[in-house]
Enzyme design. Structure first.
Site, short mmCIF file in Angstrom:
data_model
loop_
_atom_site.label_atom_id
_atom_site.label_comp_id
_atom_site.label_asym_id
_atom_site.label_seq_id
_atom_site.Cartn_x
_atom_site.Cartn_y
_atom_site.Cartn_z
N PHE A 126 -3.48 -12.31 1.82
CA PHE A 126 -3.58 -10.94 2.37
C PHE A 126 -2.96 -11.02 3.91
O PHE A 126 -3.09 -12.20 4.61
CB PHE A 126 -5.13 -10.66 2.75
CG PHE A 126 -5.19 -9.14 3.05
CD1 PHE A 126 -5.62 -8.33 2.26
CD2 PHE A 126 -5.67 -9.19 4.35
CE1 PHE A 126 -5.85 -7.01 2.64
CE2 PHE A 126 -5.91 -7.73 4.81
CZ PHE A 126 -5.88 -6.74 4.03
N ASP A 198 -11.24 -17.99 1.74
CA ASP A 198 -11.53 -16.60 2.16
C ASP A 198 -12.06 -15.86 0.77
O ASP A 198 -11.41 -15.75 -0.12
CB ASP A 198 -10.03 -15.86 2.42
CG ASP A 198 -10.12 -14.42 2.98
OD1 ASP A 198 -11.27 -13.79 2.43
OD2 ASP A 198 -9.75 -14.09 3.84
N TYR A 223 -17.91 -5.45 4.16
CA TYR A 223 -17.92 -3.92 3.58
C TYR A 223 -17.47 -3.87 2.41
O TYR A 223 -17.02 -2.60 1.65
CB TYR A 223 -17.02 -3.01 4.75
CG TYR A 223 -15.57 -3.79 5.08
CD1 TYR A 223 -14.57 -3.49 4.05
CD2 TYR A 223 -15.51 -4.52 6.25
CE1 TYR A 223 -13.38 -4.06 4.48
CE2 TYR A 223 -14.30 -4.93 6.52
CZ TYR A 223 -13.05 -4.73 5.82
OH TYR A 223 -11.87 -5.21 6.01
N LYS A 224 -16.75 -4.72 1.55
CA LYS A 224 -16.27 -4.77 0.24
C LYS A 224 -17.50 -4.68 -0.77
O LYS A 224 -18.38 -3.81 -0.97
CB LYS A 224 -15.13 -5.45 0.03
CG LYS A 224 -14.05 -5.22 0.98
CD LYS A 224 -12.87 -6.39 0.87
CE LYS A 224 -11.75 -5.97 1.75
NZ LYS A 224 -10.82 -7.25 1.99
N ARG A 372 -4.36 -0.38 -8.01
CA ARG A 372 -5.59 -1.20 -8.14
C ARG A 372 -6.87 -0.51 -8.41
O ARG A 372 -7.17 0.18 -7.82
CB ARG A 372 -5.47 -2.04 -6.64
CG ARG A 372 -6.36 -3.24 -6.38
CD ARG A 372 -6.24 -4.04 -5.36
NE ARG A 372 -6.68 -3.01 -4.23
CZ ARG A 372 -7.18 -3.56 -3.05
NH1 ARG A 372 -7.03 -4.88 -2.92
NH2 ARG A 372 -7.67 -2.98 -2.23
C1 LIG Z 1 -10.13 -7.24 3.09
C2 LIG Z 1 -9.63 -8.52 3.48
C3 LIG Z 1 -9.67 -8.92 4.93
C4 LIG Z 1 -10.06 -8.00 5.92
O1 LIG Z 1 -10.21 -8.46 7.26
P1 LIG Z 1 -10.84 -7.57 8.32
O2 LIG Z 1 -10.80 -8.59 9.49
O3 LIG Z 1 -12.32 -7.42 7.89
O4 LIG Z 1 -10.04 -6.33 8.44
C5 LIG Z 1 -8.91 -10.04 5.26
N1 LIG Z 1 -8.62 -11.15 4.44
C6 LIG Z 1 -8.74 -10.52 2.99
C7 LIG Z 1 -8.26 -11.67 1.97
C8 LIG Z 1 -9.11 -9.43 2.61
O5 LIG Z 1 -8.91 -9.09 1.35
#
Ligand SMILES: *Cc1c(COP(=O)(O)O)cnc(C)c1O
Length: 413
Positions: A126, A198, A223-224, A372
């Site tokens: 990501f 992560d 939040y996921k 997705r």
């Molecule tokens: C959703 C996600 C993030 C989000 O980072 P924020 O700082 O909360 O915006 C980071 N890394 C991964 C792998 C994600 O899926």
């Protein structure tokens, strides 16, 4: 032969997790396959937030930090998250955002082993994870921090005697492909490096066993799959054995050993609290706390079993009912190496997703061509999977996606 809608309804009747759906606000007719981006609203949250605003903020004011235990919320919510990611007590806090928590951990890990300066990660990670590492590299210079990127199969071979830390997202956000946490952690340790996992697409999606895998660090999202609300606090994990040596650079007062002594010099707290920085968004923390309560009643093995069944069913239905119209499975076919999502690529992925959303099936699009779909077992029913593919096949067979409106790109996809 694929299953009928009646078969899907029978699976729902036999589903031990079926009762959880009623704990969420979900409009009738809506099929929400994007809980991996933003979890829906648990029904108990609005009332809890109202009382927090009216009674705790409105009436108790500043005394709420003690009286209503605002001050120790990062630790209390952290322990609730710890329980579903295989972390023993005193190793997880809820705070800040995933990106910010990554920054703290990357910097702390590099400092723990000054003889090594490389951070290895995956090219397809990501982007924010990579951006944070790049920012740290810019800040301290290449000789103190060098980001090395490798393909998803080549991470281990990129680890060398200069690697301080490997930063891996367990479940790839595009494909849903899962890394084997236990095997990779062991292999990384064998090469003398540490690992940060992560868990953004893992926590709340399937059982995670950080302690059992001997992980060093982890971060993840509120939040996921945890349903903590838009911009909910994230979390971080630091294994007990590292807590004395690990010092993070965002040395705010909530990470101090005595925040209310108001000393001039920074002295990191003993334990996981040293990974806190400053005052947290209390209302968001309370929403996450409320959302986390249901997890103590969730059997994570049942959750995983249902997740695998839902995703298998979706793949099977799409490939049967939408065959030969350009969909290519972009997720692992073997459910054992797949997270709780399914991705298909299609050259018209963007307008197809817009047409699906217009038909009340919400998934998302990830550039360049990925559709997705997240399958969150707490509220997704087997009939939802069946109906989603039914609407998709109607859109495809009648080319309903092929309009100028559906091709018009929005800022957030
Ligand atoms: C959703 C996600 C993030 C989000 O980072 P924020 O700082 O909360 O915006 C980071 N890394 C991964 C792998 C994600 O899926």
């Amino acid at each position: 032969m694929t299953i009928t809608r009646q078969d899907a309804a029978a699976l729902d009747r036999a589903d031990p997790l079926a009762g959880f759906r009623d704990e969420f606000e979900l409009e009738e007719g809506l099929i929400y396959l994007d809980g991996n981006s933003l979890g829906p609203l648990p029904k108990s949250v609005p009332e809890r937030l109202q009382s927090a605003i009216r009674d705790e903020w409105g009436r108790d004011l500043i005394t709420s930090w003690n009286k209503n235990s605002w001050f120790d919320m990062p630790k209390r919510v952290g322990e609730m998250i710890a329980a579903i990611i295989g972390a023993g007590e005193g190793q997880v806090v809820a705070a800040d955002g995933t990106s910010i928590n990554l920054f703290k951990i990357l910097a702390a890990a590099l400092k723990m082993n000054p003889a090594r300066h490389r951070i290895v990660s995956e090219t397809g990670n990501f982007p924010t994870d990579l951006y944070i590492a790049q920012g740290l590299q810019d800040l301290v210079g290449n000789s103190a921090c060098e980001l090395v990127l490798a393909g998803e199969e080549d991470i281990l071979s990129a680890v060398d005697d200069q690697t301080a830390l490997v930063m891996i997202t367990q479940t790839n956000f595009r494909s849903g492909r899962m890394h084997d946490m236990k095997a990779m952690t062991r292999a990384i340790h064998d090469k003398g490096a540490l690992v940060c996992w992560d868990l953004c697409h893992s926590a709340g999606a399937f059982p995670v066993d950080l302690d059992g895998c001997n992980a060093d660090f982890a971060v993840g999202c509120g939040y996921k799959y945890l349903n903590g609300g838009p911009g909910a606090p994230a979390f971080l994990y630091v294994a007990k054995r590292h807590q004395e040596k690990a010092v993070q650079p965002l040395s705010g007062w909530h990470g101090h050993s005595a925040p209310f002594a108001f000393e001039t010099g920074y002295k990191p707290a003993v334990g996981i609290e040293r990974f806190l920085c400053g005052t947290q968004p209390v209302l968001s923390m309370i929403a996450l706390h409320e959302a986390m309560k249901m997890w103590s009643r969730v059997d994570m093995n049942q959750l995983r079993k249902k997740s695998m069944a839902l995703t298998d069913l979706f793949i099977d239905l799409v490939e049967n009912r939408c065959a030969d119209i350009g969909f290519e499975l972009a997720s692992p076919r073997d459910a054992n190496t797949r997270g709780s999502q399914v991705s298909f690529s299609h050259e018209d992925g963007y307008p197809i997703m817009q047409a699906l959303i217009a038909a009340n099936v919400i998934g998302d699009f990830r550039a360049p061509d990925i559709l997705r779909f997240g399958f969150t077992p707490l509220y997704t029913r087997y009939v939802d999977v069946w109906d989603a593919v039914d609407r998709l096949s109607d859109i495809m067979l009648n080319k309903k996606y092929d309009t100028p409106e559906f091709r018009q790109k929005s800022a957030v996809t």
